[in-house]
Design a protein around this motif. Structure first.
Motif, PDB file in Angstrom:
ATOM      1  N   LEU A 232       0.826  -1.205   0.000  1.00 16.70           N
ATOM      2  CA  LEU A 232       0.000   0.000   0.000  1.00 16.70           C
ATOM      3  C   LEU A 232       0.862   1.257   0.000  1.00 16.70           C
ATOM      4  O   LEU A 232       1.854   1.319   0.725  1.00 16.70           O
ATOM      5  CB  LEU A 232      -0.886   0.008   1.258  1.00 16.70           C
ATOM      6  CG  LEU A 232      -1.989  -1.030   1.286  1.00 16.70           C
ATOM      7  CD1 LEU A 232      -2.685  -0.999   2.637  1.00 16.70           C
ATOM      8  CD2 LEU A 232      -2.986  -0.768   0.184  1.00 16.70           C
ATOM      9  N   PRO A 233       0.485   2.253  -0.795  1.00 14.93           N
ATOM     10  CA  PRO A 233       1.207   3.526  -0.765  1.00 14.93           C
ATOM     11  C   PRO A 233       1.124   4.136   0.627  1.00 14.93           C
ATOM     12  O   PRO A 233       0.066   4.093   1.263  1.00 14.93           O
ATOM     13  CB  PRO A 233       0.458   4.386  -1.781  1.00 14.93           C
ATOM     14  CG  PRO A 233      -0.227   3.436  -2.670  1.00 14.93           C
ATOM     15  CD  PRO A 233      -0.547   2.235  -1.832  1.00 14.93           C
ATOM     16  N   ALA A 236      -1.576   6.599   1.515  1.00 11.93           N
ATOM     17  CA  ALA A 236      -2.910   6.013   1.637  1.00 11.93           C
ATOM     18  C   ALA A 236      -3.108   5.440   3.043  1.00 11.93           C
ATOM     19  O   ALA A 236      -4.172   5.611   3.654  1.00 11.93           O
ATOM     20  CB  ALA A 236      -3.110   4.931   0.584  1.00 11.93           C
TER      21      ALA A 236
ATOM     22  N   ARG B  13      -4.442 -23.262  -4.375  1.00 12.49           N
ATOM     23  CA  ARG B  13      -4.101 -21.930  -3.885  1.00 12.49           C
ATOM     24  C   ARG B  13      -4.001 -20.937  -5.045  1.00 12.49           C
ATOM     25  O   ARG B  13      -4.437 -19.809  -4.952  1.00 12.49           O
ATOM     26  CB  ARG B  13      -2.787 -21.975  -3.105  1.00 12.49           C
ATOM     27  CG  ARG B  13      -2.914 -21.302  -1.749  1.00 12.49           C
ATOM     28  CD  ARG B  13      -1.671 -21.520  -0.906  1.00 12.49           C
ATOM     29  NE  ARG B  13      -1.383 -22.950  -0.754  1.00 12.49           N
ATOM     30  CZ  ARG B  13      -0.143 -23.441  -0.696  1.00 12.49           C
ATOM     31  NH1 ARG B  13       0.883 -22.651  -0.790  1.00 12.49           N
ATOM     32  NH2 ARG B  13       0.061 -24.738  -0.556  1.00 12.49           N
ATOM     33  N   ARG B 189       8.365  -5.448 -10.539  1.00 13.14           N
ATOM     34  CA  ARG B 189       7.252  -5.385  -9.594  1.00 13.14           C
ATOM     35  C   ARG B 189       7.548  -4.373  -8.482  1.00 13.14           C
ATOM     36  O   ARG B 189       6.743  -3.492  -8.199  1.00 13.14           O
ATOM     37  CB  ARG B 189       7.045  -6.790  -9.005  1.00 13.14           C
ATOM     38  CG  ARG B 189       5.981  -6.905  -7.950  1.00 13.14           C
ATOM     39  CD  ARG B 189       5.910  -8.355  -7.483  1.00 13.14           C
ATOM     40  NE  ARG B 189       5.022  -8.559  -6.359  1.00 13.14           N
ATOM     41  CZ  ARG B 189       4.884  -9.737  -5.754  1.00 13.14           C
ATOM     42  NH1 ARG B 189       5.565 -10.784  -6.164  1.00 13.14           N
ATOM     43  NH2 ARG B 189       4.060  -9.869  -4.737  1.00 13.14           N
ATOM     44  N   ILE B 193       5.435  -0.884  -7.952  1.00 13.92           N
ATOM     45  CA  ILE B 193       4.707  -0.646  -6.701  1.00 13.92           C
ATOM     46  C   ILE B 193       5.194   0.638  -6.026  1.00 13.92           C
ATOM     47  O   ILE B 193       4.400   1.449  -5.547  1.00 13.92           O
ATOM     48  CB  ILE B 193       4.865  -1.857  -5.740  1.00 13.92           C
ATOM     49  CG1 ILE B 193       4.181  -3.090  -6.344  1.00 13.92           C
ATOM     50  CG2 ILE B 193       4.283  -1.549  -4.378  1.00 13.92           C
ATOM     51  CD1 ILE B 193       2.697  -2.939  -6.555  1.00 13.92           C
ATOM     52  N   GLY B 197       3.026   4.365  -5.403  1.00 11.96           N
ATOM     53  CA  GLY B 197       3.020   5.153  -4.173  1.00 11.96           C
ATOM     54  C   GLY B 197       3.553   6.551  -4.373  1.00 11.96           C
ATOM     55  O   GLY B 197       2.979   7.525  -3.895  1.00 11.96           O
ATOM     56  N   ILE B 201       2.156  10.950  -4.219  1.00 13.79           N
ATOM     57  CA  ILE B 201       2.713  12.180  -3.654  1.00 13.79           C
ATOM     58  C   ILE B 201       2.981  13.186  -4.764  1.00 13.79           C
ATOM     59  O   ILE B 201       3.160  14.364  -4.507  1.00 13.79           O
ATOM     60  CB  ILE B 201       4.009  11.884  -2.874  1.00 13.79           C
ATOM     61  CG1 ILE B 201       3.842  10.628  -2.034  1.00 13.79           C
ATOM     62  CG2 ILE B 201       4.362  13.028  -1.953  1.00 13.79           C
ATOM     63  CD1 ILE B 201       5.124  10.170  -1.416  1.00 13.79           C
ATOM     64  N   ALA B 230      -7.486   7.361  -1.053  1.00 10.87           N
ATOM     65  CA  ALA B 230      -6.672   6.299  -0.459  1.00 10.87           C
ATOM     66  C   ALA B 230      -7.192   4.920  -0.849  1.00 10.87           C
ATOM     67  O   ALA B 230      -6.416   4.008  -1.155  1.00 10.87           O
ATOM     68  CB  ALA B 230      -6.641   6.449   1.053  1.00 10.87           C
ATOM     69  N   LEU B 231      -8.517   4.760  -0.853  1.00 14.85           N
ATOM     70  CA  LEU B 231      -9.108   3.469  -1.216  1.00 14.85           C
ATOM     71  C   LEU B 231      -8.703   3.067  -2.631  1.00 14.85           C
ATOM     72  O   LEU B 231      -8.242   1.949  -2.871  1.00 14.85           O
ATOM     73  CB  LEU B 231     -10.634   3.565  -1.167  1.00 14.85           C
ATOM     74  CG  LEU B 231     -11.345   3.092   0.089  1.00 14.85           C
ATOM     75  CD1 LEU B 231     -12.844   3.179  -0.111  1.00 14.85           C
ATOM     76  CD2 LEU B 231     -10.926   1.659   0.418  1.00 14.85           C
ATOM     77  N   VAL B 233      -6.238   4.215  -4.585  1.00 14.24           N
ATOM     78  CA  VAL B 233      -4.816   4.010  -4.844  1.00 14.24           C
ATOM     79  C   VAL B 233      -4.330   2.746  -4.135  1.00 14.24           C
ATOM     80  O   VAL B 233      -3.493   2.001  -4.662  1.00 14.24           O
ATOM     81  CB  VAL B 233      -3.992   5.269  -4.472  1.00 14.24           C
ATOM     82  CG1 VAL B 233      -3.749   5.379  -2.999  1.00 14.24           C
ATOM     83  CG2 VAL B 233      -2.689   5.278  -5.223  1.00 14.24           C
ATOM     84  N   GLY B 234      -4.893   2.463  -2.952  1.00 14.38           N
ATOM     85  CA  GLY B 234      -4.528   1.239  -2.248  1.00 14.38           C
ATOM     86  C   GLY B 234      -4.937   0.001  -3.039  1.00 14.38           C
ATOM     87  O   GLY B 234      -4.157  -0.950  -3.200  1.00 14.38           O
ATOM     88  N   LEU B 235      -6.170   0.034  -3.563  1.00 14.45           N
ATOM     89  CA  LEU B 235      -6.658  -1.088  -4.374  1.00 14.45           C
ATOM     90  C   LEU B 235      -5.808  -1.260  -5.630  1.00 14.45           C
ATOM     91  O   LEU B 235      -5.442  -2.380  -6.002  1.00 14.45           O
ATOM     92  CB  LEU B 235      -8.105  -0.838  -4.786  1.00 14.45           C
ATOM     93  CG  LEU B 235      -9.190  -1.523  -3.976  1.00 14.45           C
ATOM     94  CD1 LEU B 235     -10.551  -1.115  -4.479  1.00 14.45           C
ATOM     95  CD2 LEU B 235      -9.031  -3.043  -4.058  1.00 14.45           C
ATOM     96  N   ALA B 237      -2.729  -0.521  -6.033  1.00 22.68           N
ATOM     97  CA  ALA B 237      -1.438  -1.120  -5.682  1.00 22.68           C
ATOM     98  C   ALA B 237      -1.583  -2.618  -5.428  1.00 22.68           C
ATOM     99  O   ALA B 237      -0.775  -3.422  -5.898  1.00 22.68           O
ATOM    100  CB  ALA B 237      -0.863  -0.422  -4.452  1.00 22.68           C
ATOM    101  N   ILE B 238      -2.633  -3.001  -4.707  1.00 22.04           N
ATOM    102  CA  ILE B 238      -2.796  -4.421  -4.369  1.00 22.04           C
ATOM    103  C   ILE B 238      -3.069  -5.244  -5.630  1.00 22.04           C
ATOM    104  O   ILE B 238      -2.479  -6.315  -5.836  1.00 22.04           O
ATOM    105  CB  ILE B 238      -3.932  -4.598  -3.341  1.00 22.04           C
ATOM    106  CG1 ILE B 238      -3.500  -3.989  -2.009  1.00 22.04           C
ATOM    107  CG2 ILE B 238      -4.274  -6.057  -3.148  1.00 22.04           C
ATOM    108  CD1 ILE B 238      -4.555  -4.056  -0.947  1.00 22.04           C
ATOM    109  N   ASP B 241       0.087  -5.574  -7.623  1.00 21.27           N
ATOM    110  CA  ASP B 241       1.031  -6.487  -6.986  1.00 21.27           C
ATOM    111  C   ASP B 241       0.617  -7.939  -7.204  1.00 21.27           C
ATOM    112  O   ASP B 241       1.452  -8.788  -7.534  1.00 21.27           O
ATOM    113  CB  ASP B 241       1.100  -6.165  -5.488  1.00 21.27           C
ATOM    114  CG  ASP B 241       2.224  -6.918  -4.805  1.00 21.27           C
ATOM    115  OD1 ASP B 241       3.369  -6.744  -5.231  1.00 21.27           O
ATOM    116  OD2 ASP B 241       1.939  -7.688  -3.865  1.00 21.27           O
TER     117      ASP B 241
END
Lengths: 395, 255
Positions: A232-233, A236, B13, B189, B193, B197, B201, B230-231, B233-235, B237-238, B241
């Motif tokens: 996560l950044p 964030a 898995r 990767r 990532i 992030g 900024i 935040a939601l 950008v977080g998503l 990134a995940i 990844d």
């Protein structure tokens, strides 16, 4: 092999490349800029316009010496490397002295509001000196301690220039002088945020790493959760922590009295701990898992209890890997703390974002340069610590 | 028997991982397009805010701008980084290998936010300094992993390929790069990532990205904006990844 027939002219192509790149950069980029006041962007001043003849001559001598060090003859390779290494210190000193000296002379004739700033060529000379030193140190295969000694010499030289009034007329140093008290406070804040995050991260991460070695199921779950945080950044995470912490401080008043609130130190430290956990846990696990089974067997055969084995065998053997993890998280935390300034946690990042908001480049540099220096020094010190923690014979 | 059990376990898995990735990607697209539908929710969560939904720009635009920043800078980092890694592992460039390796290592200790800030005096505000900072910073893990990946190819394998009459170029394309690919992708990767992030900024230096509502919310004390930015950008990134994790797995041999 054609090399044996034609005698080599160039002994060190890396040094020659650096030399050429620096020469081209110095020819194209300004050495300094002179502006009538801090708001107007400055006029470029090239190196040959800024330096008096004796300094240009000195620089020419250093350049000639470096060129000699890059050639295959007449110096033997080792002597050439030593020459290159030795010349980086006068290069560094001359670049700093010339900038301060120019600023002094230029400002003596200009209006009191005039400002002198460092230009691209100045940074390039510093970078060239650093890279030439790195190359020479690698070629000479000097140990970590000799490298530390050389770095100390260079830092001492820079420190002496900063401590004397030589660089004081520079715009950046004037900004520093204006902000000295805040600078010290923000620096201490930066360090205490990093320290305040690393201690809990170690206190949590070391036992979790131990758990990961003992149970496979825990390990898989733990690593995937911690991995998400690393992905996560940072901004964030800082942002997402604000609402829950504000709600928590509101619901539990004594937490609020302790200083827990949505913005500021509390979310910063929590986020930094979350980021620091993965490297600590992963390296603790890797270090402990790397202890050879035969060693454990031998320890058990000697009649050691499992607690003794952990403290006297496993942990000492795993220590270098665990400390490598500490090195990663320290450097990472120093960098992430910059971003924490955006949620009001302070630190050097406060200067950066304040400067970006006002288009005050000196203020940006006042935050960015110390952070970079801090990160590089922390990295080097922990590298020394890792080396020192290796059991004798494996260094 | 245990090998077979291990194998089915791994397959199961992997299938579960694919499902997670697909669901998260769907959520990402849904939130990007449909954040506006959530306005009543944000209004209920933050009754004090007069403007509980960021509306100065559409979230789709912000998302595309963010992905654009990361994509452009990553393309530069990957092409320059892999080229540099290849150069210093060939006989002609081997002399530069220690210097390039230590540059990549030292450079990565520099905080990304500080690198971004330093790009401003060099290139002004906006898209360009952000691209410069992201590309430069993203370069380092790619170079490092290209060198490391090519270093893992055993000399005996290279020798065998040469013995088969392959040219240096053939060895590179058909032996070295395929064997090093997993490690190189791992480097890409890391680089992507970090760039997702840092691009966030980037809005502090005037580049449009998902950080724009986030920073606007932090400055203007609007928590709803912060959460929306935040939601997403977080998503992003995940999901990125996880996608890279799949890609890496595809290149692991004999795992």
């Amino acid at each position: 092999m054609p090399r044996e027939h034609t005698p080599r002219v160039i002994g060190n192509r890396v040094l020659l490349t650096l030399w050429l790149a620096a020469a081209i950069g110095v020819a194209l980029l300004p050495f300094a800029t002179l502006s009538p006041n801090r708001l107007v962007s400055g006029q470029p001043v090239m190196l040959w316009q800024a330096l008096p003849v004796w300094q240009l001559g000195g620089l020419g001598l250093i350049a000639a010496g470096l060129l000699l060090a890059a050639l295959a003859r007449p110096l033997p390779p080792r002597a050439a490397d030593w020459l290159g290494l030795a010349l980086t210190l006068p290069l560094l000193g001359l670049a700093l002295f010339a900038l301060g000296d120019y600023a002094q002379r230029a400002l003596a004739e200009a209006s009191p509001a005039a400002r002198v700033s460092q230009g691209g060529a100045f940074w390039l000379l510093l970078l060239a000196a650093a890279l030439i030193a790195v190359d020479a140190l690698q070629r000479l295969r000097l140990g970590l301690l000799s490298r530390a000694l050389f770095a100390l010499l260079a830092l001492g030289l820079i420190g002496a220039c900063l401590a004397s009034d030589l660089l004081a007329p520079l715009s950046l140093m004037r900004e520093f002088a204006n902000q000295r008290d805040i600078f010290v406070a923000q620096g201490l804040r930066h360090l205490s945020l990093v320290g305040g995050a690393l201690l809990p991260a170690l206190a949590l991460g070391l036992p979790l790493g131990l758990v990961a070695t003992r149970s496979r199921r825990w390990r898989d779950g733990l690593f995937s959760v911690l991995n998400v945080f690393q992905t996560l950044p940072s901004i964030a995470v800082f942002g997402l922590l604000i609402a829950p912490l504000a709600a928590l401080a509101h619901a539990v008043p004594w937490l609020g009295e302790l200083g827990v609130s949505g913005i500021g130190v509390a979310p910063a430290i929590i986020a930094l701990v979350l980021y620091s956990l993965l490297p600590v846990v992963r390296n603790t696990y890797a270090g402990l898992a790397g202890v050879p089974a035969t060693t454990l067997e031998a320890a058990r055969g000697m009649g050691m209890t499992s607690r003794q084995i952990l403290w006297r065998v496993e942990l000492p053997l795993a220590l270098p890997v665990i400390l490598s993890g500490l090195r990663i998280v320290t450097v990472q935390a120093i960098g992430l703390t910059v971003v924490a300034a955006l949620i009001g946690a302070g630190g050097f990042g406060a200067f950066i974002f304040q400067g970006l908001g006002q288009y005050a480049i000196d203020l940006v540099l006042l935050g960015a340069i110390p952070t970079i220096v801090l990160a590089v020094i922390a990295d080097f010190l922990l590298q020394l610590l890792v080396a020192a923690s290796r059991p004798p014979g494996t260094r | 028997m245990s090998v077979a059990a291990n194998r089915t376990g791994r397959l199961r898995r992997a299938a579960a991982g694919n499902l997670t990735l697909a669901l998260l990607a769907l959520l990402l697209v849904g939130l990007t397009l449909g954040m506006g539908q959530l306005e009543p929710l944000f209004r209920a969560l933050f009754p004090d805010l007069s403007q509980p939904l960021y509306s100065r720009d559409s979230f789709l635009n912000l998302m595309l701008a963010h992905i654009g920043l990361v994509l452009v800078s990553s393309l530069i980092s990957v092409s320059v980084g892999v080229a540099a890694g290849l150069f210093v592992t060939r006989p002609a460039g081997r002399e530069f290998e220690p210097m390039v390796s230590s540059l990549a290592a030292i450079g990565q200790t520099f905080p990304p936010a500080a690198v971004l800030a330093i790009a401003v005096p060099l290139a002004g505000f906006g898209f360009t300094p952000t691209i410069i900072a992201l590309s430069l910073y993203g370069l380092l893990p790619v170079i490092q992993n290209t060198i490391a990946g090519l270093g893992t190819v055993p000399a005996s394998t290279r020798e065998a390929a040469r013995g088969n009459g392959m040219s240096a170029l053939q060895i590179l394309w058909r032996v070295e790069l395929p064997l090093a690919m997993r490690v190189i992708i791992a480097g890409i990767r890391v680089s992507v990532i970090i760039n997702i992030g840092t691009a966030t900024i980037g809005s502090t230096v005037g580049a449009k990205s998902l950080g724009t509502p986030l920073i606007a919310g932090l400055v203007g004390n609007n928590l709803a904006y912060v959460i929306q930015g935040a939601l997403l950008v977080g998503l992003l990134a995940i999901v990125t990844d996880l996608a890279f994790e799949r890609l890496e797995r595809r290149y692991s041999f004999g795992g």
